[in-house]
Write an enzyme that holds these catalytic residues in place. Structure first.
Site, PDB file in Angstrom:
ATOM      1  N   ASP A  23       0.787  -1.208   0.057  1.00  0.00           N
ATOM      2  CA  ASP A  23       0.025  -0.093  -0.019  1.00  0.00           C
ATOM      3  C   ASP A  23       0.821   1.383   0.113  1.00  0.00           C
ATOM      4  O   ASP A  23       2.007   1.274   0.609  1.00  0.00           O
ATOM      5  CB  ASP A  23      -1.054  -0.121   1.209  1.00  0.00           C
ATOM      6  CG  ASP A  23      -2.224   0.923   1.025  1.00  0.00           C
ATOM      7  OD1 ASP A  23      -2.138   1.517   0.068  1.00  0.00           O
ATOM      8  OD2 ASP A  23      -2.888   0.943   2.042  1.00  0.00           O
ATOM      9  N   ARG A  27       0.602   7.653  -2.831  1.00  0.00           N
ATOM     10  CA  ARG A  27       1.158   8.662  -1.847  1.00  0.00           C
ATOM     11  C   ARG A  27       2.570   8.629  -2.061  1.00  0.00           C
ATOM     12  O   ARG A  27       3.091  10.019  -1.783  1.00  0.00           O
ATOM     13  CB  ARG A  27       0.638   8.231  -0.384  1.00  0.00           C
ATOM     14  CG  ARG A  27      -0.792   8.699  -0.057  1.00  0.00           C
ATOM     15  CD  ARG A  27      -1.253   8.128   1.009  1.00  0.00           C
ATOM     16  NE  ARG A  27      -1.809   6.498   0.923  1.00  0.00           N
ATOM     17  CZ  ARG A  27      -1.779   5.676   1.871  1.00  0.00           C
ATOM     18  NH1 ARG A  27      -1.713   6.066   3.081  1.00  0.00           N
ATOM     19  NH2 ARG A  27      -2.271   4.612   1.597  1.00  0.00           N
ATOM     20  N   HIS A  40       3.397   3.061  -8.977  1.00  0.00           N
ATOM     21  CA  HIS A  40       3.091   1.788  -9.063  1.00  0.00           C
ATOM     22  C   HIS A  40       4.379   1.047  -9.591  1.00  0.00           C
ATOM     23  O   HIS A  40       4.624  -0.035  -9.403  1.00  0.00           O
ATOM     24  CB  HIS A  40       1.924   1.504  -9.996  1.00  0.00           C
ATOM     25  CG  HIS A  40       0.416   2.052  -9.349  1.00  0.00           C
ATOM     26  ND1 HIS A  40       0.216   1.691  -8.056  1.00  0.00           N
ATOM     27  CD2 HIS A  40      -0.490   2.605  -9.885  1.00  0.00           C
ATOM     28  CE1 HIS A  40      -0.877   1.946  -7.767  1.00  0.00           C
ATOM     29  NE2 HIS A  40      -1.373   2.756  -8.715  1.00  0.00           N
ATOM     30  N   SER A  68      -6.816  -6.111  -6.376  1.00  0.00           N
ATOM     31  CA  SER A  68      -7.741  -6.745  -5.556  1.00  0.00           C
ATOM     32  C   SER A  68      -9.200  -6.924  -6.601  1.00  0.00           C
ATOM     33  O   SER A  68      -9.163  -6.035  -7.513  1.00  0.00           O
ATOM     34  CB  SER A  68      -8.115  -5.892  -4.242  1.00  0.00           C
ATOM     35  OG  SER A  68      -8.780  -4.720  -4.419  1.00  0.00           O
ATOM     36  N   GLU A  70     -11.627  -5.411  -5.671  1.00  0.00           N
ATOM     37  CA  GLU A  70     -12.213  -3.746  -5.644  1.00  0.00           C
ATOM     38  C   GLU A  70     -11.549  -2.954  -6.282  1.00  0.00           C
ATOM     39  O   GLU A  70     -11.993  -1.848  -6.526  1.00  0.00           O
ATOM     40  CB  GLU A  70     -12.284  -3.467  -4.118  1.00  0.00           C
ATOM     41  CG  GLU A  70     -13.251  -4.083  -2.956  1.00  0.00           C
ATOM     42  CD  GLU A  70     -13.081  -5.861  -2.948  1.00  0.00           C
ATOM     43  OE1 GLU A  70     -11.778  -5.889  -2.777  1.00  0.00           O
ATOM     44  OE2 GLU A  70     -13.731  -6.436  -2.761  1.00  0.00           O
ATOM     45  N   LEU A 134      12.419 -19.720  -3.452  1.00  0.00           N
ATOM     46  CA  LEU A 134      11.391 -18.784  -2.954  1.00  0.00           C
ATOM     47  C   LEU A 134      10.031 -19.253  -3.418  1.00  0.00           C
ATOM     48  O   LEU A 134      10.133 -19.179  -4.770  1.00  0.00           O
ATOM     49  CB  LEU A 134      11.635 -17.241  -2.869  1.00  0.00           C
ATOM     50  CG  LEU A 134      10.618 -16.229  -2.707  1.00  0.00           C
ATOM     51  CD1 LEU A 134      10.339 -16.403  -1.198  1.00  0.00           C
ATOM     52  CD2 LEU A 134      10.865 -14.992  -3.391  1.00  0.00           C
TER      53      LEU A 134
END
Ligand code: FPP
Length: 244
Positions: A23, A27, A40, A68, A70, A134
């Site tokens: 997140d 900003r 991004h 997501s 959303e 990984l």
């Protein structure tokens, strides 16, 4: 990363699976006078940096929330940029994954993704399936409620066809129908940028996970910050509902 990074934490205290809500790209961009796409892009680049840090720390599973269910509500321009960025990443990261021994997976509902992107995902998953340094999982068009709904629907179909009895439905069976069926539950959830909520991420799987929140925006979250989160995790006592 400093040399003590691996030695400072006893191996049994290293989380096996770290999940991250990425997140703060927007900003971050604003704070640096950059555009949102540039934020991004910096966020996507940081996934690679933090993947490397996981390998150095001996964390075998990393799952990141990239898009997501959303996120479709964002402007068409931003959605299209994010989709393009993820496609680019899925295509170009493969060579790096092969070199570093990273197994790539994607969780989420693929039926709404561009068929070209789905083919790219399938190719990545197939060609990195033998790698073990990984396990890097991208949540794309992922929503936990959507995942659970799809799982319930699939189980109902099996019951309808007589393959499963209602009395056979238990946590193990539900788990086996989730997108994450092959992954262990996350031990540690990290969310960056000061927000303290789950936003529909891995609701079932995070039942006993430790949470770690940091003010740092995702593109600024460094390997040192990951180490700090892991140190904090290592100092906690996990009881899984029992008593010590
Ligand atoms: C949150 O920042 C971030 C996202 C919604 C997308 C995360 C995507 C990436 C890091 C890029 C693609 C990822 C990969 C792995 C290829 P935000 O836009 O909500 O930031 P804000 O809250 O500051 O506006």
């Amino acid at each position: 990363m400093d040399e003590n990074m691996v030695t400072a934490i006893p191996a049994e205290r290293i989380p096996r699976h770290v999940a991250i809500i990425l997140d703060g790209n927007g900003r971050y961009a604003k704070s640096k006078g950059l555009t949102r796409p540039q934020g991004h892009k910096a966020g996507a680049d940081n996934v690679e940096t933090i993947s490397d840090a996981c390998i150095e720390l001996g964390i075998p599973y990393l799952t990141v929330y990239a898009f997501s269910t959303e996120n479709w509500k964002r402007s068409e321009e931003e959605v299209s940029y994010l989709m393009g960025l993820m496609r680019w990443y899925l295509k170009n990261y493969m060579a790096t994954a092969l070199r570093k021994g990273i197994r790539m997976r994607v969780i989420g509902d693929r039926s709404k993704l561009d068929p070209e992107m789905v083919r790219e995902i399938e190719k990545d998953e197939r060609e990195t399936a033998h790698l073990t340094n990984l396990n890097l999982t991208f949540a794309i068009n992922y929503g936990s409620r959507d995942e659970i709904t799809r799982a319930v629907r699939a189980i109902a179909e099996e019951v309808k066809e007589g393959k499963t009895l209602p009395s056979e439905i238990d946590e193990k069976l539900i788990n086996a129908h989730l997108d994450t069926s092959v992954l262990p539950d996350p031990d540690l959830l990290i969310r960056t940028s000061g927000e303290e909520r789950l936003s529909n991420f891995l609701l079932w799987q995070l039942a006993y996970s430790e949470f770690y929140f940091t003010e740092k925006y995702w593109p600024e979250f460094t390997p040192e910050d990951l180490k700090e989160a892991v140190l904090n995790y290592a100092s906690r006592e996990r009881r899984f509902g029992g008593r010590k």
